[in-house]
Design a protein around this motif. Structure first.
Motif, PDB file in Angstrom:
ATOM      1  N   UNK A   1     102.989   8.956  56.488  1.00  0.00           N
ATOM      2  CA  UNK A   1     104.419   8.902  56.162  1.00  0.00           C
ATOM      3  C   UNK A   1     104.693   8.144  54.874  1.00  0.00           C
ATOM      4  N   UNK A   2     103.799   7.220  54.497  1.00  0.00           N
ATOM      5  CA  UNK A   2     103.990   6.528  53.216  1.00  0.00           C
ATOM      6  C   UNK A   2     103.750   7.488  52.061  1.00  0.00           C
TER       7      UNK A   2
ATOM      8  N   UNK B   1     116.597  19.736  54.658  1.00  0.00           N
ATOM      9  CA  UNK B   1     117.503  19.886  53.520  1.00  0.00           C
ATOM     10  C   UNK B   1     116.959  19.283  52.236  1.00  0.00           C
ATOM     11  N   UNK B   2     116.185  18.201  52.342  1.00  0.00           N
ATOM     12  CA  UNK B   2     115.763  17.488  51.143  1.00  0.00           C
ATOM     13  C   UNK B   2     114.262  17.230  51.130  1.00  0.00           C
ATOM     14  N   UNK B   3     113.483  18.248  51.436  1.00  0.00           N
ATOM     15  CA  UNK B   3     112.037  18.078  51.398  1.00  0.00           C
ATOM     16  C   UNK B   3     111.578  17.868  49.960  1.00  0.00           C
ATOM     17  N   UNK B   4     110.800  16.818  49.703  1.00  0.00           N
ATOM     18  CA  UNK B   4     110.338  16.562  48.335  1.00  0.00           C
ATOM     19  C   UNK B   4     109.299  17.579  47.887  1.00  0.00           C
ATOM     20  N   UNK B   5     108.962  17.526  46.608  1.00  0.00           N
ATOM     21  CA  UNK B   5     107.902  18.380  46.093  1.00  0.00           C
ATOM     22  C   UNK B   5     106.591  18.059  46.805  1.00  0.00           C
ATOM     23  N   UNK B   6     105.740  19.061  46.882  1.00  0.00           N
ATOM     24  CA  UNK B   6     104.383  18.831  47.370  1.00  0.00           C
ATOM     25  C   UNK B   6     103.547  18.342  46.186  1.00  0.00           C
TER      26      UNK B   6
ATOM     27  N   UNK C   1      93.931  16.865  54.422  1.00  0.00           N
ATOM     28  CA  UNK C   1      94.182  16.109  55.645  1.00  0.00           C
ATOM     29  C   UNK C   1      95.631  15.651  55.766  1.00  0.00           C
ATOM     30  N   UNK C   2      96.406  15.870  54.707  1.00  0.00           N
ATOM     31  CA  UNK C   2      97.806  15.433  54.683  1.00  0.00           C
ATOM     32  C   UNK C   2      98.697  16.589  55.121  1.00  0.00           C
ATOM     33  N   UNK C   3      99.203  16.513  56.342  1.00  0.00           N
ATOM     34  CA  UNK C   3     100.021  17.577  56.924  1.00  0.00           C
ATOM     35  C   UNK C   3     101.476  17.120  57.018  1.00  0.00           C
ATOM     36  N   UNK C   4     102.336  17.701  56.186  1.00  0.00           N
ATOM     37  CA  UNK C   4     103.739  17.285  56.174  1.00  0.00           C
ATOM     38  C   UNK C   4     104.558  17.938  57.289  1.00  0.00           C
ATOM     39  N   UNK C   5     103.989  18.921  57.971  1.00  0.00           N
ATOM     40  CA  UNK C   5     104.770  19.702  58.932  1.00  0.00           C
ATOM     41  C   UNK C   5     105.244  18.877  60.133  1.00  0.00           C
TER      42      UNK C   5
END
Length: 341
Positions: free
Chosen positions: A115-116, A314-319, A326-330
């Motif tokens: 999350x960081x 609504x405000x998902x940042x850029x990838x 290993x970084x799963x934003x879902x």
């Protein structure tokens, strides 16, 4: 339960060694607490193993430091973002960090939690929200969020944690990124190149002790995992979110300069900045691991007369970390919390 404890003991005995001692200590401590919390009987062998490991750790700081490595988090900005204030000319922002080899070594807070990364991406994707703002992070860990805040030119960055070893590691990371650190509590002291590091155990934080801080933005990443800490966390958020700066000029600053290259980001920032023009706002990035635990947090937020809004869709940042498999934003969420008053 007895069989489970015996199996855990066997696994721990296979891993006994100086390098694994801090992890085993934390694991056994959590096992004992869990068994005792359901009024179960902890095996004597578990108590003895835990005591042996505690005794063997004559120099925790040395052991924990020896388990750390240097990693570099590289944020890659997509095409069309060269005019974004946070985007370097190379479209690559490299952040070296000293962190723990073991994410489960929770006592030091020296791991890079997912999350960081999301909160850092949000700061870099929407730099105008944080530029020229006084920002305060609870549970700052390795300091990645603070480094990103300094990069987007927050007027003041205050990082806090309740663990002294975490603060020491955090200061090392700030220095790795050419940032100075300060431990004074002077609210009037503002320098974008100096990051304030403060020891702040949540359970002992008081309103008078927090009086030195009047942030416009509060941040937190992966701080919603231990429900026993929620009352203290929400109490701190309520104290900070109910503050108002008397200097009206700071409110004027909060509405200036919010423009982005439309090729880079078509999201409208007006709703994101409106809250900071009225009063402080908190941005919290988290993984919801247990819905009952999260609902408990929501109930405390309501009792404290705070409002919470889910910004994730609504405000998902850029990838900015496309290479990090290993970084799963879902499974991550991004929330704002503000005062209803």
């Amino acid at each position: 339960m007895d069989q489970l404890q015996r199996e855990c003991r066997v696994v721990c005995l296979m891993q006994v060694g100086k390098a694994y001692a801090p992890y085993l200590r934390n694991f056994l401590k959590k096992l004992i607490v869990e068994v005792e919390s359901i009024h179960g009987e902890v095996l004597d062998e578990i108590y003895e193993l835990y005591a042996d490991i505690i005794t063997s750790l004559k120099d925790d700081q040395f052991v924990e430091k020896s388990m750390r490595v240097h990693k570099t988090i590289t944020f890659l900005f997509p095409d069309g973002c060269i005019d974004l204030p946070s985007c370097p000319k190379s479209r690559k922002l490299m952040v070296p960090l000293q962190c723990s080899l073991n994410m489960l070594e929770g006592d030091t807070g020296c791991s890079i939690w997912p999350s960081s990364l999301l909160l850092s991406e949000f700061i870099l994707s929407f730099p105008e929200i944080f530029s020229n703002k006084s920002c305060f992070e609870v549970g700052s860990g390795v300091g990645l969020v603070g480094i990103c805040l300094a990069h987007v030119k927050a007027s003041k960055v205050t990082l806090t944690d309740g663990d002294h070893l975490t603060l020491a590691n955090m200061r090392s990371n700030l220095e790795l990124n050419q940032l100075s650190t300060d431990t004074s509590l002077l609210e009037s002291y503002e320098d974008p190149n100096v990051v304030q590091c403060v020891h702040l155990p949540w359970e002992s934080a008081s309103e008078s002790g927090l009086s030195a801080f009047v942030p416009e933005i509060i941040l937190g990443a992966d701080i919603l995992y231990d429900r026993s800490c929620f009352p203290d966390l929400v109490r701190i958020l309520a104290i900070l979110l109910n503050r108002r700066k008397s200097d009206s000029s700071s409110r004027k600053e909060s509405t200036k300069g919010f423009t982005l290259d439309t090729k880079c980001n078509t999201n409208d920032l007006n709703d994101l900045t409106a809250v900071t023009s009225k009063g402080p706002v908190a941005y919290i990035a988290t993984v919801i691991r247990n819905i009952d635990t999260f609902n408990y947090f929501l109930s405390l937020v309501e009792q404290a007369n705070l409002s919470i809004t889910d910004l994730t869709e609504a405000k998902m940042p850029f990838n900015l970390l496309p290479y990090m498999q290993s970084y799963d934003r879902s499974n991550m969420r991004l929330f704002t919390v503000s005062s209803k008053a």
